[in-house]
Design a protein around this motif. Structure first.
Motif, short mmCIF file in Angstrom:
data_model
loop_
_atom_site.label_atom_id
_atom_site.label_comp_id
_atom_site.label_asym_id
_atom_site.label_seq_id
_atom_site.Cartn_x
_atom_site.Cartn_y
_atom_site.Cartn_z
N ASN A 44 -7.31 13.93 -23.51
CA ASN A 44 -7.02 14.62 -22.33
C ASN A 44 -8.11 14.77 -21.29
O ASN A 44 -9.34 14.96 -21.68
N LYS A 45 -7.81 14.17 -20.08
CA LYS A 45 -8.71 14.20 -18.82
C LYS A 45 -8.17 13.79 -17.65
O LYS A 45 -6.97 13.41 -17.48
N THR A 46 -8.76 13.77 -16.70
CA THR A 46 -8.13 13.48 -15.21
C THR A 46 -8.34 11.95 -14.95
O THR A 46 -9.52 11.48 -15.25
N ILE A 47 -7.47 11.40 -14.81
CA ILE A 47 -7.73 9.85 -14.55
C ILE A 47 -7.31 9.83 -12.99
O ILE A 47 -6.21 10.53 -12.26
N TYR A 48 -7.83 8.61 -12.22
CA TYR A 48 -7.79 8.59 -10.90
C TYR A 48 -7.01 7.12 -10.83
O TYR A 48 -7.58 5.94 -10.96
N PHE A 49 -5.41 7.28 -10.54
CA PHE A 49 -4.72 5.92 -10.58
C PHE A 49 -4.64 5.33 -8.96
O PHE A 49 -4.86 6.21 -8.08
N CYS A 50 -5.07 4.10 -8.90
CA CYS A 50 -5.02 3.40 -7.80
C CYS A 50 -3.73 3.69 -6.85
O CYS A 50 -2.55 3.82 -7.51
N ASN A 51 -3.65 3.85 -5.66
CA ASN A 51 -2.41 4.23 -4.71
C ASN A 51 -2.15 3.15 -3.77
O ASN A 51 -1.22 2.84 -3.08
N CYS A 52 -3.49 2.48 -3.69
CA CYS A 52 -3.28 1.33 -2.64
C CYS A 52 -2.70 0.02 -3.07
O CYS A 52 -2.35 -0.77 -2.33
N LYS A 53 -2.63 0.03 -4.40
CA LYS A 53 -2.38 -1.15 -5.05
C LYS A 53 -2.89 -2.30 -4.91
O LYS A 53 -2.61 -3.48 -5.24
N GLN A 54 -4.35 -2.22 -4.46
CA GLN A 54 -5.12 -3.51 -4.16
C GLN A 54 -6.25 -3.88 -5.26
O GLN A 54 -7.19 -4.43 -5.05
N THR A 55 -6.28 -2.68 -6.09
CA THR A 55 -7.40 -2.71 -7.19
C THR A 55 -7.39 -3.97 -8.13
O THR A 55 -6.23 -4.45 -8.25
N LYS A 99 0.78 -1.12 -0.07
CA LYS A 99 0.09 -0.02 0.02
C LYS A 99 0.90 1.32 0.01
O LYS A 99 1.82 1.33 0.92
N ALA A 100 0.67 2.11 -0.96
CA ALA A 100 1.47 3.43 -1.04
C ALA A 100 0.73 4.63 -0.67
O ALA A 100 1.27 5.46 -0.47
N GLY A 101 -0.71 4.33 -0.52
CA GLY A 101 -1.55 5.47 0.23
C GLY A 101 -2.88 4.95 0.51
O GLY A 101 -3.21 3.89 -0.26
N ASP A 102 -3.67 5.76 1.11
CA ASP A 102 -5.08 5.40 1.25
C ASP A 102 -5.99 6.06 0.25
O ASP A 102 -7.21 5.54 0.17
N GLN A 103 -5.56 6.91 -0.64
CA GLN A 103 -6.56 7.53 -1.58
C GLN A 103 -6.10 7.62 -3.19
O GLN A 103 -4.69 7.46 -3.30
N PRO A 104 -6.79 7.41 -4.08
CA PRO A 104 -6.46 7.49 -5.45
C PRO A 104 -5.90 8.81 -5.69
O PRO A 104 -5.83 9.90 -5.17
N ILE A 105 -4.75 8.74 -6.81
CA ILE A 105 -4.11 10.17 -7.18
C ILE A 105 -4.72 10.45 -8.57
O ILE A 105 -4.66 9.74 -9.40
N SER A 106 -5.34 11.62 -8.30
CA SER A 106 -5.65 12.34 -9.77
C SER A 106 -4.69 12.93 -10.59
O SER A 106 -3.86 13.74 -9.98
N ILE A 107 -4.55 12.38 -11.81
CA ILE A 107 -3.62 12.90 -12.84
C ILE A 107 -4.44 13.50 -13.93
O ILE A 107 -5.17 12.91 -14.76
N ASP A 108 -3.82 14.73 -14.49
CA ASP A 108 -4.50 15.11 -15.76
C ASP A 108 -3.63 14.61 -16.73
O ASP A 108 -2.38 14.85 -16.89
N VAL A 109 -3.94 13.60 -17.51
CA VAL A 109 -3.24 12.92 -18.58
C VAL A 109 -3.50 13.50 -20.01
O VAL A 109 -4.65 14.21 -20.31
N GLU A 110 -2.48 13.30 -20.65
CA GLU A 110 -2.48 14.11 -22.03
C GLU A 110 -2.66 13.04 -23.34
O GLU A 110 -1.89 11.82 -23.35
N LYS A 111 -3.46 13.20 -24.16
CA LYS A 111 -3.77 12.36 -25.09
C LYS A 111 -2.52 11.80 -25.92
O LYS A 111 -1.64 12.64 -26.26
N GLY A 112 -2.46 10.49 -26.01
CA GLY A 112 -1.24 9.92 -26.89
C GLY A 112 -0.19 9.69 -25.99
O GLY A 112 0.90 8.98 -26.31
N LYS A 113 -0.36 10.04 -24.71
CA LYS A 113 1.12 9.93 -23.75
C LYS A 113 0.91 8.56 -22.99
O LYS A 113 0.06 8.22 -22.77
N ASN A 114 2.22 8.03 -22.87
CA ASN A 114 2.29 6.85 -22.05
C ASN A 114 2.63 7.03 -20.72
O ASN A 114 3.47 8.02 -20.42
N TYR A 115 1.81 6.13 -19.84
CA TYR A 115 2.27 6.43 -18.44
C TYR A 115 2.27 5.05 -17.95
O TYR A 115 1.93 3.99 -18.26
N LEU A 116 3.20 4.73 -16.85
CA LEU A 116 3.76 3.52 -16.33
C LEU A 116 3.25 3.70 -14.97
O LEU A 116 4.04 4.14 -14.35
#
Length: 78
Positions: free
Chosen positions: A55-66, A6-23
């Protein structure tokens, strides 16, 4: 594969950009949460690639249990 630490208790919101890769970090050890910094080396974990379709806001899991990697599915509430 098991779930990351577990890295945190809440998701992390990120404004992603169309066509960009995220790991997304699946191990929970990255110092650059929610993204991979290669801290998983030597473990069973691998980053999860996400390519933004718009382009939009994505809520990435931070608890790693998803069950819907890399997105938050509310597992931190269970």
């Amino acid at each position: 594969m098991s779930k990351g630490i577990k890295a945190g208790d809440q998701p992390i919101s990120i404004d992603v950009e169309k066509g960009k890769n995220y790991l997304w970090c699946s191990c929970g050890q990255s110092k650059s949460q929610p993204f991979c910094d290669m801290s998983h080396r030597g473990t069973e974990f691998k980053p999860v690639k996400f390519v933004a379709e718009e382009n939009k806001t994505i809520y990435f899991c931070n608890c790693k249990q998803t069950n819907n990697q890399p997105f938050c599915d509310g597992s931190h509430n269970k």
